[in-house]
Design a protein around this motif. Structure first.
Motif, PDB file in Angstrom:
ATOM      1  N   LYS A  69      38.839 -10.000  25.082  1.00 35.93           N
ATOM      2  CA  LYS A  69      40.103  -9.601  25.712  1.00 35.93           C
ATOM      3  C   LYS A  69      40.358 -10.426  26.969  1.00 35.93           C
ATOM      4  CE  LYS A  69      42.805  -5.701  27.402  1.00 35.93           C
ATOM      5  NZ  LYS A  69      44.002  -6.164  26.657  1.00 35.93           N
ATOM      6  N   ALA A  70      39.305 -10.696  27.732  1.00 36.05           N
ATOM      7  CA  ALA A  70      39.455 -11.536  28.921  1.00 36.05           C
ATOM      8  C   ALA A  70      39.932 -12.930  28.546  1.00 36.05           C
ATOM      9  CB  ALA A  70      38.126 -11.607  29.675  1.00 36.05           C
ATOM     10  N   ALA A  71      39.377 -13.493  27.477  1.00 33.48           N
ATOM     11  CA  ALA A  71      39.770 -14.834  27.053  1.00 33.48           C
ATOM     12  C   ALA A  71      41.236 -14.885  26.653  1.00 33.48           C
ATOM     13  CB  ALA A  71      38.892 -15.296  25.886  1.00 33.48           C
ATOM     14  N   THR A  72      41.731 -13.849  25.978  1.00 35.18           N
ATOM     15  CA  THR A  72      43.120 -13.857  25.521  1.00 35.18           C
ATOM     16  C   THR A  72      44.107 -13.587  26.644  1.00 35.18           C
ATOM     17  OG1 THR A  72      43.040 -11.505  24.922  1.00 35.18           O
ATOM     18  CG2 THR A  72      42.473 -13.102  23.204  1.00 35.18           C
ATOM     19  N   GLY A  73      43.657 -13.001  27.761  1.00 34.08           N
ATOM     20  CA  GLY A  73      44.594 -12.579  28.794  1.00 34.08           C
ATOM     21  C   GLY A  73      44.515 -13.310  30.108  1.00 34.08           C
ATOM     22  N   VAL A  74      43.582 -14.239  30.288  1.00 30.36           N
ATOM     23  CA  VAL A  74      43.398 -14.842  31.600  1.00 30.36           C
ATOM     24  C   VAL A  74      44.586 -15.734  31.960  1.00 30.36           C
ATOM     25  CG1 VAL A  74      42.036 -16.763  30.628  1.00 30.36           C
ATOM     26  CG2 VAL A  74      41.866 -16.216  33.066  1.00 30.36           C
ATOM     27  N   GLY A  75      45.108 -15.519  33.177  1.00 28.79           N
ATOM     28  CA  GLY A  75      46.147 -16.380  33.708  1.00 28.79           C
ATOM     29  C   GLY A  75      47.432 -16.397  32.924  1.00 28.79           C
ATOM     30  N   ARG A  76      47.778 -15.277  32.336  1.00 28.19           N
ATOM     31  CA  ARG A  76      48.937 -15.306  31.458  1.00 28.19           C
ATOM     32  C   ARG A  76      50.239 -15.337  32.248  1.00 28.19           C
ATOM     33  NH1 ARG A  76      47.983 -17.789  28.080  1.00 28.19           N
ATOM     34  NH2 ARG A  76      50.035 -18.570  28.465  1.00 28.19           N
ATOM     35  N   ASP A  77      50.895 -16.466  32.253  1.00 29.15           N
ATOM     36  CA  ASP A  77      52.238 -16.585  32.801  1.00 29.15           C
ATOM     37  C   ASP A  77      52.908 -17.693  32.002  1.00 29.15           C
ATOM     38  OD1 ASP A  77      53.490 -16.308  36.198  1.00 29.15           O
ATOM     39  OD2 ASP A  77      54.510 -16.285  34.278  1.00 29.15           O
ATOM     40  N   ILE A  78      53.767 -17.335  31.094  1.00 31.94           N
ATOM     41  CA  ILE A  78      54.208 -18.242  30.046  1.00 31.94           C
ATOM     42  C   ILE A  78      55.142 -19.311  30.592  1.00 31.94           C
ATOM     43  CG2 ILE A  78      55.355 -18.364  27.811  1.00 31.94           C
ATOM     44  CD1 ILE A  78      52.726 -16.826  27.813  1.00 31.94           C
ATOM     45  N   ASP A  79      54.877 -20.567  30.230  1.00 29.52           N
ATOM     46  CA  ASP A  79      55.783 -21.664  30.545  1.00 29.52           C
ATOM     47  C   ASP A  79      56.998 -21.628  29.630  1.00 29.52           C
ATOM     48  OD1 ASP A  79      54.513 -22.815  32.678  1.00 29.52           O
ATOM     49  OD2 ASP A  79      53.203 -24.062  31.443  1.00 29.52           O
ATOM     50  N   LEU A  80      58.037 -22.376  30.035  1.00 32.26           N
ATOM     51  CA  LEU A  80      59.285 -22.315  29.277  1.00 32.26           C
ATOM     52  C   LEU A  80      59.148 -22.885  27.877  1.00 32.26           C
ATOM     53  CD1 LEU A  80      61.751 -25.044  30.597  1.00 32.26           C
ATOM     54  CD2 LEU A  80      59.321 -25.121  30.977  1.00 32.26           C
ATOM     55  N   TRP A  81      58.210 -23.807  27.644  1.00 28.29           N
ATOM     56  CA  TRP A  81      58.115 -24.408  26.308  1.00 28.29           C
ATOM     57  C   TRP A  81      57.736 -23.387  25.246  1.00 28.29           C
ATOM     58  CZ3 TRP A  81      53.528 -24.140  23.705  1.00 28.29           C
ATOM     59  CH2 TRP A  81      52.381 -23.895  24.459  1.00 28.29           C
ATOM     60  N   ILE A  82      56.891 -22.421  25.603  1.00 32.33           N
ATOM     61  CA  ILE A  82      56.467 -21.454  24.587  1.00 32.33           C
ATOM     62  C   ILE A  82      57.529 -20.381  24.354  1.00 32.33           C
ATOM     63  CG2 ILE A  82      55.226 -19.710  25.934  1.00 32.33           C
ATOM     64  CD1 ILE A  82      52.928 -20.100  23.830  1.00 32.33           C
ATOM     65  N   ALA A  83      58.441 -20.212  25.316  1.00 30.52           N
ATOM     66  CA  ALA A  83      59.571 -19.317  25.073  1.00 30.52           C
ATOM     67  C   ALA A  83      60.457 -19.877  23.970  1.00 30.52           C
ATOM     68  CB  ALA A  83      60.381 -19.125  26.356  1.00 30.52           C
ATOM     69  N   LEU A  84      60.520 -21.208  23.867  1.00 27.94           N
ATOM     70  CA  LEU A  84      61.357 -21.850  22.857  1.00 27.94           C
ATOM     71  C   LEU A  84      60.589 -22.201  21.584  1.00 27.94           C
ATOM     72  CD1 LEU A  84      63.407 -24.212  25.204  1.00 27.94           C
ATOM     73  CD2 LEU A  84      64.064 -21.988  24.287  1.00 27.94           C
TER      74      LEU A  84
END
Length: 505
Positions: A69-84
């Protein structure tokens, strides 16, 4: 029809344990590398997940679920490229989980106390013999970030972490300078000191020089806090020397320093009360808009994987609706569902009288439903509650809108202009400027109102509507997986997980 299994029936999910021990040293600042006698002799149990323990050596008993769970959640703040390009959320998750499978294993060791697991994390022969030095260094970075998230969020109750390169506390623009000496992560704790600056280091035979470098980065972050109270957290993960890879297991040092100053404004009238289960903001999403926004932002990668990605085995997973009194585990912030009697009772009632439809299941007393999907090639299932999924859905709309506006405003960015070839630093500068503008756009788009609207409308929407017409099956059996949940998120690992198999075979 007899629904009870025969007495000699076995199920790996009920008998396979994923518990493991990690020696952790808490102290007030970097010192020389601990001796083998010190880290092998750690035996004091980890005291809980509500804050930073007193200085000293601890043997933190946790679960592999908590590490994943730590590996999947560390530093999660999505850049604009993955929104698209939301389908790539799957690739991102695979890249976070697979290195742990590739290079780590569990080994049985003598348990120093009755409550210890008697298993510890080692690197395996692939790391030692099949991996070149540059790949080992890359894995060190990944492991360091994972273990920093595990100890801070999983074991000390910190809320979601964010990469400093996507913006630091209080929105100070200095945190966006990629070339500056800055820490890796920051997060918010439900009680003081509110903001934590976190630097993660992982090396073979990590020593004082490595940690001193990390302290300089933390000090660079503290200089941008301008007298506001915060906590510096330096997380060091030690990998073994090449000649000790069979004997030496992983251990950690955590150096903390409280920087006093004026209290920080957190966006709410008063700090949240301490959550004894260590769930951070998740425990307060029903009544606190800032807590809901933080939790929603941290789960956007999982949301995109479930909503858009090619996840396998998409399932509606029933849990107990008594989330405020959920089972508390001493192995971290995850509730281990095989130990959660209320969830087991809910599932037994569903097995005794299976519902025909999703709506019928939701009408049963004591039931709440989560969505879960398997990340291909990893043996890991991720998921979240209906109300968090609906909140993510609303935030996704805003993030996509902001990303499209930013792309249209800037237009395509050439890699080569005339005879000038752009180097990595120039490209990173362009990307950083795009990120800054993208996050600024979101600030004025009513994010708190949007996620609260999604949260409030969730009960009126079916999973088919939330998932764009897909009809997931209801699965109350969940065989051959080890499950964990927080108030709003879900994770499970399969019994065939390579790291778990290293102690089963």
């Amino acid at each position: 029809m007899n629904r009870q299994p025969p007495e000699d029936a076995q199920d790996h999910a009920l008998h396979l344990s994923d518990r493991l021990d990690v020696p952790v040293l808490l102290r007030a600042g970097p010192e020389r590398r601990p001796s083998r006698k010190q880290w092998e002799g750690a035996e004091q149990p980890w005291p809980g997940v509500a804050g930073v323990p007193a200085d000293g050596w601890y043997l933190a008993t946790t679960t592999w679920r908590q590490v994943i769970k730590a590996a999947t959640g560390v530093g999660r703040d999505i850049d604009l490229w993955i929104a698209l390009t939301p389908n790539l959320a799957i690739n991102d998750l695979v890249s976070r989980i697979s290195p742990l499978h590739a290079y780590l294993c569990l080994k049985e060791v003598k348990a120093p106390t009755p409550g210890a697991a008697g298993r510890r994390l080692f690197v395996n022969a692939v790391y030692r013999y099949g991996t070149e030095r540059s790949a080992q260094s890359a894995f060190g970075y990944h492991l360091g970030m994972t273990m920093a998230q595990w100890i801070c969020a999983g074991m000390m109750g910190l809320g979601p972490t964010q990469h400093v390169e996507a913006g630091g506390p209080n929105g100070h623009p200095g945190f966006l300078q990629a070339s500056a000496q800055l820490p890796d992560l920051w997060g918010t704790h439900p009680h003081g000191p509110l903001h934590w600056l976190i630097e993660a280091k992982a090396r073979r035979l990590i020593g004082l020089s490595d940690l001193n470098e990390g302290m300089k980065q933390l000090q660079g972050g503290s200089a941008l806090m301008y007298g506001q109270s915060h906590l510096q957290v330096l997380c060091g993960t030690s990998l073994p020397a090449p000649w000790k890879w069979e004997e030496d297991h992983l251990f950690m040092t955590v150096d903390t320093l409280h920087i006093p100053g004026a209290p920080m404004h957190s966006g709410r009238a008063a700090p949240l009360p301490v959550d004894p289960a260590g769930s951070g903001p998740e425990a307060y999403v029903a009544e606190d808009d800032e807590a809901l926004l933080l939790t929603t932002q941290s789960q956007m990668l999982m949301y995109r994987a479930l909503a858009y990605g090619v996840v396998e085995d998409l399932r509606i997973v029933p849990l107990s609706s008594n989330r405020t009194a959920r089972h508390h585990s001493d192995t971290g912030s995850l509730s281990l569902l095989e130990e959660d009697e209320e969830t087991q009772a809910v599932r037994q009632r569903l097995a005794d009288s299976p519902p025909d439809t999703e709506r019928q299941m939701r009408g049963r007393p004591g039931v709440t439903d989560f969505i879960s999907g398997r990340i291909p090639g990893t043996g890991t299932h991720v998921g979240m509650s209906r109300r968090l999924f609906a909140s993510c859905r609303r935030l996704d709309t805003l993030q996509v809108e902001a990303a499209r506006e930013e792309r249209e405003r800037r237009g395509p960015q050439p890699i080569m202009s005339g005879e000038l070839l752009w180097d990595d630093e120039a490209l990173e500068a362009v990307a950083q400027a795009e990120r800054v503008s993208y996050f600024e756009r979101q600030r004025f788009m009513g994010r708190r109102e949007a996620v609260r609207t999604g949260f409030g409308e969730a009960d009126e929407l079916s999973w088919s509507t939330l998932l764009g017409g897909r009809e997931p099956a209801i699965d109350w059996r969940r065989r051959r997986v080890l499950e964990g949940a927080t108030p709003e998120t879900y994770i499970a690992v399969e019994a065939s997980d390579p790291v778990l198999r290293s102690v089963r075979d």
